[in-house]
Design a protein around this motif. Structure first.
Motif, PDB file in Angstrom:
ATOM      1  N   HIS A 111       0.844  -1.187   0.000  1.00 24.93           N
ATOM      2  CA  HIS A 111       0.000   0.000   0.000  1.00 24.93           C
ATOM      3  C   HIS A 111       0.886   1.246   0.000  1.00 24.93           C
ATOM      4  O   HIS A 111       0.441   2.374  -0.186  1.00 24.93           O
ATOM      5  CB  HIS A 111      -0.847  -0.059   1.285  1.00 24.93           C
ATOM      6  CG  HIS A 111      -1.716   1.116   1.510  1.00 24.93           C
ATOM      7  ND1 HIS A 111      -2.903   1.293   0.836  1.00 24.93           N
ATOM      8  CD2 HIS A 111      -1.570   2.201   2.321  1.00 24.93           C
ATOM      9  CE1 HIS A 111      -3.461   2.428   1.232  1.00 24.93           C
ATOM     10  NE2 HIS A 111      -2.667   3.000   2.129  1.00 24.93           N
ATOM     11  N   SER A 112       2.173   0.999   0.198  1.00 32.05           N
ATOM     12  CA  SER A 112       3.169   2.061   0.287  1.00 32.05           C
ATOM     13  C   SER A 112       4.507   1.341   0.191  1.00 32.05           C
ATOM     14  O   SER A 112       4.545   0.105   0.217  1.00 32.05           O
ATOM     15  CB  SER A 112       3.087   2.732   1.651  1.00 32.05           C
ATOM     16  OG  SER A 112       3.333   1.763   2.661  1.00 32.05           O
ATOM     17  N   PHE A 113       5.595   2.084   0.125  1.00 32.00           N
ATOM     18  CA  PHE A 113       6.898   1.425   0.086  1.00 32.00           C
ATOM     19  C   PHE A 113       7.098   0.543   1.316  1.00 32.00           C
ATOM     20  O   PHE A 113       7.498  -0.611   1.204  1.00 32.00           O
ATOM     21  CB  PHE A 113       8.029   2.456  -0.029  1.00 32.00           C
ATOM     22  CG  PHE A 113       9.373   1.825   0.142  1.00 32.00           C
ATOM     23  CD1 PHE A 113       9.872   0.962  -0.817  1.00 32.00           C
ATOM     24  CD2 PHE A 113      10.112   2.042   1.299  1.00 32.00           C
ATOM     25  CE1 PHE A 113      11.097   0.333  -0.650  1.00 32.00           C
ATOM     26  CE2 PHE A 113      11.333   1.419   1.484  1.00 32.00           C
ATOM     27  CZ  PHE A 113      11.826   0.563   0.517  1.00 32.00           C
ATOM     28  N   GLN A 119       0.839   3.794  -9.675  1.00 31.05           N
ATOM     29  CA  GLN A 119       2.001   3.081  -9.114  1.00 31.05           C
ATOM     30  C   GLN A 119       2.436   1.915  -9.998  1.00 31.05           C
ATOM     31  O   GLN A 119       3.608   1.587 -10.071  1.00 31.05           O
ATOM     32  CB  GLN A 119       1.647   2.567  -7.702  1.00 31.05           C
ATOM     33  CG  GLN A 119       2.798   1.898  -6.955  1.00 31.05           C
ATOM     34  CD  GLN A 119       2.898   0.408  -7.211  1.00 31.05           C
ATOM     35  OE1 GLN A 119       1.901  -0.238  -7.564  1.00 31.05           O
ATOM     36  NE2 GLN A 119       4.092  -0.144  -7.062  1.00 31.05           N
ATOM     37  N   ASN A 120       1.493   1.312 -10.673  1.00 26.99           N
ATOM     38  CA  ASN A 120       1.812   0.123 -11.466  1.00 26.99           C
ATOM     39  C   ASN A 120       1.725   0.399 -12.968  1.00 26.99           C
ATOM     40  O   ASN A 120       2.727   0.645 -13.630  1.00 26.99           O
ATOM     41  CB  ASN A 120       0.894  -1.025 -11.049  1.00 26.99           C
ATOM     42  CG  ASN A 120      -0.515  -0.500 -10.735  1.00 26.99           C
ATOM     43  OD1 ASN A 120      -1.143   0.159 -11.557  1.00 26.99           O
ATOM     44  ND2 ASN A 120      -1.000  -0.777  -9.554  1.00 26.99           N
ATOM     45  N   VAL A 169       9.095  -2.206  -8.253  1.00 31.82           N
ATOM     46  CA  VAL A 169       8.009  -1.972  -7.300  1.00 31.82           C
ATOM     47  C   VAL A 169       8.446  -0.949  -6.257  1.00 31.82           C
ATOM     48  O   VAL A 169       7.732   0.005  -5.939  1.00 31.82           O
ATOM     49  CB  VAL A 169       7.615  -3.304  -6.608  1.00 31.82           C
ATOM     50  CG1 VAL A 169       6.587  -3.061  -5.516  1.00 31.82           C
ATOM     51  CG2 VAL A 169       7.083  -4.290  -7.630  1.00 31.82           C
ATOM     52  N   ALA A 170       9.651  -1.131  -5.741  1.00 34.32           N
ATOM     53  CA  ALA A 170      10.145  -0.254  -4.670  1.00 34.32           C
ATOM     54  C   ALA A 170      10.241   1.193  -5.162  1.00 34.32           C
ATOM     55  O   ALA A 170       9.770   2.115  -4.490  1.00 34.32           O
ATOM     56  CB  ALA A 170      11.507  -0.753  -4.197  1.00 34.32           C
ATOM     57  N   TRP A 186       6.777   2.758  -5.714  1.00 34.18           N
ATOM     58  CA  TRP A 186       6.107   3.123  -4.455  1.00 34.18           C
ATOM     59  C   TRP A 186       6.705   4.387  -3.857  1.00 34.18           C
ATOM     60  O   TRP A 186       5.991   5.255  -3.369  1.00 34.18           O
ATOM     61  CB  TRP A 186       6.164   1.992  -3.433  1.00 34.18           C
ATOM     62  CG  TRP A 186       5.017   1.022  -3.553  1.00 34.18           C
ATOM     63  CD1 TRP A 186       5.111  -0.328  -3.696  1.00 34.18           C
ATOM     64  CD2 TRP A 186       3.608   1.315  -3.511  1.00 34.18           C
ATOM     65  NE1 TRP A 186       3.846  -0.884  -3.760  1.00 34.18           N
ATOM     66  CE2 TRP A 186       2.917   0.097  -3.644  1.00 34.18           C
ATOM     67  CE3 TRP A 186       2.859   2.488  -3.384  1.00 34.18           C
ATOM     68  CZ2 TRP A 186       1.521   0.007  -3.654  1.00 34.18           C
ATOM     69  CZ3 TRP A 186       1.469   2.415  -3.398  1.00 34.18           C
ATOM     70  CH2 TRP A 186       0.816   1.192  -3.526  1.00 34.18           C
ATOM     71  N   LYS A 187       8.025   4.495  -3.888  1.00 33.41           N
ATOM     72  CA  LYS A 187       8.644   5.678  -3.280  1.00 33.41           C
ATOM     73  C   LYS A 187       8.155   6.939  -3.983  1.00 33.41           C
ATOM     74  O   LYS A 187       7.885   7.953  -3.338  1.00 33.41           O
ATOM     75  CB  LYS A 187      10.167   5.574  -3.336  1.00 33.41           C
ATOM     76  CG  LYS A 187      10.707   4.632  -2.290  1.00 33.41           C
ATOM     77  CD  LYS A 187      12.219   4.582  -2.321  1.00 33.41           C
ATOM     78  CE  LYS A 187      12.738   3.538  -1.339  1.00 33.41           C
ATOM     79  NZ  LYS A 187      14.129   3.161  -1.622  1.00 33.41           N
ATOM     80  N   PHE A 188       8.045   6.849  -5.290  1.00 35.28           N
ATOM     81  CA  PHE A 188       7.585   8.020  -6.044  1.00 35.28           C
ATOM     82  C   PHE A 188       6.124   8.351  -5.690  1.00 35.28           C
ATOM     83  O   PHE A 188       5.780   9.494  -5.392  1.00 35.28           O
ATOM     84  CB  PHE A 188       7.728   7.740  -7.546  1.00 35.28           C
ATOM     85  CG  PHE A 188       7.398   8.930  -8.395  1.00 35.28           C
ATOM     86  CD1 PHE A 188       8.281   9.994  -8.521  1.00 35.28           C
ATOM     87  CD2 PHE A 188       6.180   8.994  -9.068  1.00 35.28           C
ATOM     88  CE1 PHE A 188       7.957  11.109  -9.292  1.00 35.28           C
ATOM     89  CE2 PHE A 188       5.852  10.106  -9.846  1.00 35.28           C
ATOM     90  CZ  PHE A 188       6.754  11.165  -9.967  1.00 35.28           C
TER      91      PHE A 188
END
Ligand code: BG6
Length: 489
Positions: free
Chosen positions: A151-153, A237-238, A439-440, A443-445
């Motif tokens: 749901h977040s990094f 995100q994806n 993925v990482a 998410w950070k962005f």
């Protein structure tokens, strides 16, 4: 041809995804004789007999493929296990079923664990299948995992750690179904197989790139999930960042999984970070109000099932991404995605820079820039917009279109994303799945945006009418750079 043999365990086998996408995809692979040594164990909480489960599978095939050839034989490969996610005993029973099917169908110990269920159980399942020995097998073991991956990094990292206790990174197949779409896979080929594009694919010749994915559907029955996700986590995100990565990446030195994915990682690493103050200059959020979509009156987001009447959740996002590397310095990548918009369409527009001087200028017409349009869906194809001479006496230019449509040339329906991805997971090709590093970074962005949005209530919500192309600020985002969204029809 070498057909993979495999035992697929689908966790969440009574759910929507299994019914709509997974059973039909496995059926098509079976019909095309891409697989024949296989068995499927449906795993879910509900009590069902094998017969009842097989009846569900047949019904799904009839409904979603409109075919029925060999459907009895196909369904006979399906078994069911009524499962309690947190009970070790239940995994031991599942192992027993798996071992029996393995020898009955001679599956060489190859196992795919497909997680198509509520994400809160992903970690537990991964740990349990290892602890109870299901991953102890002579063949390969692979984990195919649906979104959301966290749901977040922070939560994604936590989930990844738990998964990695049982599976190596190269055994984890994180699904982003956009990577299974024919025309998304085509981005690389268009770029790297044409002398015409790659030399121009940089800041000297490209003015900006626009990626739009619009939907006409609302949140339907998914209000509970969507309230915690919003368009940012659900799509940006994806899917959106994956398309940007494919458009922006450097040519890989070879077409191997590692080379391609590491170039995508590098592209994502080049995304310009934003300070809190900058987020609302680069990103715009929207939420739909009531309106008309496909001639039907639809309610506002805030009155949908399981949605807070004062919800601050965005159902639309537009943003400007800058990729700070040598190739892309100064070229904006604009993205836009939303629910309840005017049409269902995913499209990429690459706008080339204007030529230095326009010889054909006259008062009625200005020269339009060259555009390369990649149609991802519903049509699949490419359009190139050029200028040519207007037929007739005067030497005037007029825009012309060169169009290629995937469907009309091949005369066959392109396989569904899930069919390709499932087959890739059986063959061990992880290219079109997302690596943890992607993925990482994504998410950070995205976290840097949601941190701002979740802490400031957007008083203009709802700020776009259902059935339109989104809120006005999404247009202003481009106008302030001297650009506009190319119409998507
Ligand atoms: C999913 C999202 O990942 O993608 C959905 O969770 C969205 O909200 C869907 O509707 C869009 O996929 P497609 O293939 O219809 O563009």
């Amino acid at each position: 041809e070498n057909q993979p043999s495999v035992l697929i365990m689908i966790f969440g086998a009574t759910g929507d995804l299994a019914k709509r996408k997974l059973f039909p995809s496995i059926y098509r692979l079976f019909q095309k004789e891409k697989i024949n040594k296989f068995a499927v164990v449906g795993v879910a909480r509900r009590e069902l007999s094998n017969d009842e489960f097989q009846a569900n599978v047949k019904e799904s095939i009839l409904t979603f493929t409109k075919e029925q050839e060999n459907v009895d034989e196909f369904a006979s490969h399906f078994y069911y296990h009524s499962h309690d996610v947190s009970s070790s005993e239940s995994y031991i029973q599942l192992k027993d079923i798996a071992d029996r099917l393995d020898s009955h169908y001679q599956l060489e110990g190859n196992r795919v664990f497909y997680l198509a269920m509520a994400p809160e159980f992903f970690g537990t399942i991964a740990e349990q299948v290892k602890e109870q020995g299901l991953t102890d097998t002579n063949g390969y073991k692979r984990l195919v995992i649906e979104k959301p991956f966290g749901h977040s990094f922070e939560s994604a990292l936590e989930l990844n750690k738990r998964i990695r206790t049982a599976f190596e990174e190269d055994e984890v197949y994180r699904i982003d179904h956009y990577l299974g779409k024919e025309m998304v896979q085509n981005i690389e080929v268009i770029r790297f197989a044409n002398a015409l594009f790659e030399p121009l694919w940089n800041s000297r010749y490209i003015s900006n790139i626009q990626v739009t994915s619009s939907e006409t559907l609302g949140v339907e029955e998914r209000g509970r999930y969507y309230e915690t996700s919003g368009a940012l986590r659900d799509m940006v995100q994806n899917h959106m960042l994956q398309m940007v990565a494919l458009l922006a990446m450097e040519p890989p030195i070879r077409l191997t999984t590692e080379e391609i994915r590491s170039e995508k990682v590098r592209a994502l690493r080049s995304l310009r970070p934003m300070t809190k103050e900058e987020v609302n200059q680069y990103f715009v959020r929207g939420q739909y109000g009531a309106g008309t979509v496909n001639q039907e009156n639809v309610p506002e987001y805030r009155t949908e099932h399981n949605v807070d009447p004062e919800s601050n959740t965005e159902t639309f996002v537009a943003g400007k991404l800058m990729i700070d590397n040598f190739r892309w310095a100064g070229v904006p990548f604009y993205i836009r995605t939303g629910k309840r918009m005017d049409i269902k369409s995913t499209k990429i527009v690459v706008q080339f820079k204007d030529i230095p001087m326009n010889l054909y200028y006259n008062t009625e017409e200005t020269l339009q820039p060259n555009l390369l349009v990649i149609h991802i869906q519903p049509e699949e194809g490419i359009t190139l917009l050029l200028n040519a001479k207007k037929t007739g006496g005067d030497v005037k230019s007029t825009p012309v279109q060169l169009s290629y449509s995937n469907k009309s040339t091949d005369q066959l329906n392109t396989p569904e994303a899930y069919e390709k991805l499932l087959f890739a997971s059986m063959r061990g090709d992880a290219t079109n799945f997302t690596h943890w590093d992607e993925v990482a970074l994504s998410w950070k962005f995205v976290d840097s945006i949601s941190e701002v949005w979740e802490n400031t209530k957007e008083s203009s919500f709802p700020n776009y009418e259902a059935g339109t192309s989104g809120p006005r600020p999404a247009d202003e985002l481009l106008e302030s750079d001297g650009h506009f969204w190319w119409p998507v029809e």
